[in-house]
Scaffold this motif. Sequence first.
Motif, short mmCIF file in Angstrom:
data_model
loop_
_atom_site.label_atom_id
_atom_site.label_comp_id
_atom_site.label_asym_id
_atom_site.label_seq_id
_atom_site.Cartn_x
_atom_site.Cartn_y
_atom_site.Cartn_z
N PRO A 466 0.82 -1.22 0.00
CA PRO A 466 0.00 0.00 0.00
C PRO A 466 0.84 1.26 0.00
CG PRO A 466 0.02 -1.00 2.18
CD PRO A 466 0.71 -1.97 1.27
N ASP A 467 0.20 2.36 -0.39
CA ASP A 467 0.85 3.66 -0.37
C ASP A 467 0.84 4.24 1.04
OD1 ASP A 467 1.21 3.60 -3.16
OD2 ASP A 467 -0.81 4.41 -3.48
N VAL A 468 1.77 5.14 1.29
CA VAL A 468 1.73 5.92 2.53
C VAL A 468 0.53 6.86 2.45
CG1 VAL A 468 2.98 7.62 3.91
CG2 VAL A 468 4.23 5.76 2.78
N PRO A 469 -0.26 6.99 3.53
CA PRO A 469 -1.45 7.86 3.46
C PRO A 469 -1.09 9.32 3.20
CG PRO A 469 -1.03 7.15 5.72
CD PRO A 469 -0.11 6.36 4.85
N GLU A 470 -1.92 9.98 2.40
CA GLU A 470 -1.71 11.38 2.08
C GLU A 470 -2.44 12.25 3.10
OE1 GLU A 470 -2.96 11.94 -1.93
OE2 GLU A 470 -1.41 10.62 -2.77
N PRO A 471 -1.98 13.48 3.28
CA PRO A 471 -2.59 14.35 4.30
C PRO A 471 -4.05 14.68 4.03
CG PRO A 471 -0.44 15.19 3.62
CD PRO A 471 -0.77 14.09 2.68
N HIS A 472 -4.45 14.68 2.78
CA HIS A 472 -5.82 15.05 2.43
C HIS A 472 -6.46 13.91 1.65
CE1 HIS A 472 -9.02 17.02 -0.03
NE2 HIS A 472 -9.22 17.69 1.09
N LEU A 473 -7.65 13.50 2.09
CA LEU A 473 -8.33 12.39 1.42
C LEU A 473 -9.75 12.82 1.05
CD1 LEU A 473 -8.55 9.42 0.50
CD2 LEU A 473 -9.18 8.81 2.85
N CYS A 474 -10.05 12.73 -0.23
CA CYS A 474 -11.40 13.01 -0.71
C CYS A 474 -11.77 11.89 -1.68
CB CYS A 474 -11.46 14.37 -1.40
SG CYS A 474 -13.14 14.86 -1.86
N ALA A 475 -12.77 11.11 -1.34
CA ALA A 475 -13.12 9.94 -2.15
C ALA A 475 -14.58 9.59 -1.92
CB ALA A 475 -12.22 8.75 -1.79
N ARG A 476 -15.11 8.76 -2.78
CA ARG A 476 -16.51 8.37 -2.71
C ARG A 476 -16.67 7.03 -1.99
NH1 ARG A 476 -19.89 11.70 -5.41
NH2 ARG A 476 -18.93 13.11 -6.93
N VAL A 477 -17.89 6.76 -1.60
CA VAL A 477 -18.25 5.47 -0.99
C VAL A 477 -18.45 4.46 -2.12
CG1 VAL A 477 -19.98 4.22 0.35
CG2 VAL A 477 -19.30 6.54 1.04
N SER A 478 -17.62 3.44 -2.15
CA SER A 478 -17.73 2.43 -3.20
C SER A 478 -18.65 1.28 -2.82
CB SER A 478 -16.35 1.87 -3.55
OG SER A 478 -15.72 1.33 -2.40
N LEU A 479 -18.99 1.17 -1.51
CA LEU A 479 -19.84 0.07 -1.06
C LEU A 479 -20.39 0.39 0.32
CD1 LEU A 479 -20.70 -2.90 -1.85
CD2 LEU A 479 -18.87 -3.66 -0.34
#
Length: 655
Positions: A466-479
Amino acid sequence: MKENLTRKILKAHLARPSEMKVGEEIYLKVDQTLTHDINAVMTYLAFEAIGLDRIGVETSVSYLDHNLLYLDFKTPDDHIYLQSAAKRFGVHVSRQGNGICHAVQIARFGAPGKLLMGGDSHTPHGGAIGMMCIGVGGMDIATAMTGLPMRLKMPEVIRVKLTGELKAGCNAKDVILEMLRRVTVKGGLGKVFEYVGPGVETLEVSARASIANMGAEMGATTSIFPADEQVRRFMRAQGREEQYVKLLPDEGCEYDGEIEINLSELEPLIACPHQPDQVIPLREVEKRKVQQVFIGSCTNSSYTDIAKVAMVLKGHHVHPDVSCTCAIASRSIYKQLMRDGYLEILIDAGVRLLEIACGPCCAIGQSPATKGVAVRTSNRNFKGRAGNPNAEIYLVSPESAAATAITGTFTSAEEILGEELAKLSDIREPEFYSVDDSMIIPPLPPEEAAKVEIVRGPNIAPLPVPDVPEPHLCARVSLKTVDNITTDDITPASAEFSSMRSNIPLMSQYCYHRYDPEFAKRARELGQSFIIGGENYGQGSSREHAAINPMYLGVKAVIAKSIARIHKGNLVNHGIIPMVFADPADYDGLELLDELEIEDLTEQMKTRDVVIKNRTKRTTFRVKLQLSDSELEVLLCGGQLRYLKHELERAGSDQ
């Protein structure tokens, strides 16, 4: 200070000083590890990536025992890879046909007081002989194999006092079904169930193993029995009495809770679809036509279990509308049953003997018919667990399964045997087994192991990191899922799907395949996303593929009402942030494709209290990160593999 058995063993394995307070993290030195074939490829790929030449624990065993149904080249290629990796790194191999991992482990490797971590949720089976046996994910096994201390949240220890003695026709399976009826599938989270009392003395190791094994269905960390005279007898029968150590809780020691069961009051029970805690008395279940009976699995395929099945079936025949199969736990038990004439009784009754393997328990062969009713002695009856999502699976004891096979509907042994029922109580485990370890390949000496070339078939893909987490996360609900989602829902079982587990790019295409066939495609198109879960998200099998596949598809966090222990650990190890609703009611306000935003994610993670904006609904809600310091560090590093390399480098520089 007087100590219970659990605290004694954990204290003896502390790698760092600790007060061992419930809920706080402790670090443990592991003695033994085990893996099995359909999960182990990821473990050994991880161990290869770590870069060590040899394991750092007393004993590691690689079992080839789950998928022996070679549909194509994938599974035999996996087995060749696992054998070559074992030779390279100093690991024992239990070959195909030698037996199911848990049964072989306690018979040939286990000993009282040892600490075992296994890449299978039913690893607690070994608690039957006074071992501390904990199921974890494959990455955790790779970590344990390095010899580094393993983290564990100190569990509550629940005293389960057994009194009385099981009546003929009742089985240890009825004891654990009674526990499930009382505790439920999530009631054991963060707990160890320690069995004590005069009723324990009446239970042989094989009976104790059934109870300890299915403690996993309560979500327990593990279960354990004292190492008493019954354990001495078991180890003597295995030719290993010299490794026996008497190990009992101190008289008057303290526990964090108590349950009491009078064995004499139990009657045959049945777990109804689709959860193992849907337990009622067998006499109360609605009579239905049964198309299939499966007797076996790690839970109920001991010598005494199968011998009692034979005595119920003797002089009878399997109903013409029923397919009845039996899989025995190990080659050693199989041979003893054969010598004593029990297998002939089964064959005469029309029972089909299967390969010595897990097989049908994890949907590798013997799938039920369309809308079929199947009765099984295995440990799980989740929807789709047996390979057919529209089938209904009931769990019973071996005695009840045999009786059901005769009549074609739910039946107890007493209904078949009548006054002869008492003869079942006369069946005991053998005083001695004919020991034959020729199907166990011992480790090579280090100088020879260093020359071994690891063999990779074309289906074995590199381990995704996995990638190292980024400071800002904006994403949709996939399930958005419901309560009690299992790892079978996330990563389906079956011979076909199990053979894909060494190839994440391929396997990920079937992530949530039975629950939502469009999930994988949708997640890939979104790029990164959230999954929303209900209570007890990720219960069931320890398979870390249920975390790796979503991670590979871009899932960055799971937000749920609660998350099962092993699955939570797998999410952390593979870089998915496990989040728990601060207010469970916020679950209702989220929908598929809602856009969620977390600002200053990595900083908020350090507070364990994260604010999430629902940009679609224009609302906010809070989640908690129920993480220890080390778990948080793993996530911030980008998963356990990166963290582990860092820890090994630091350990090397300190020497």
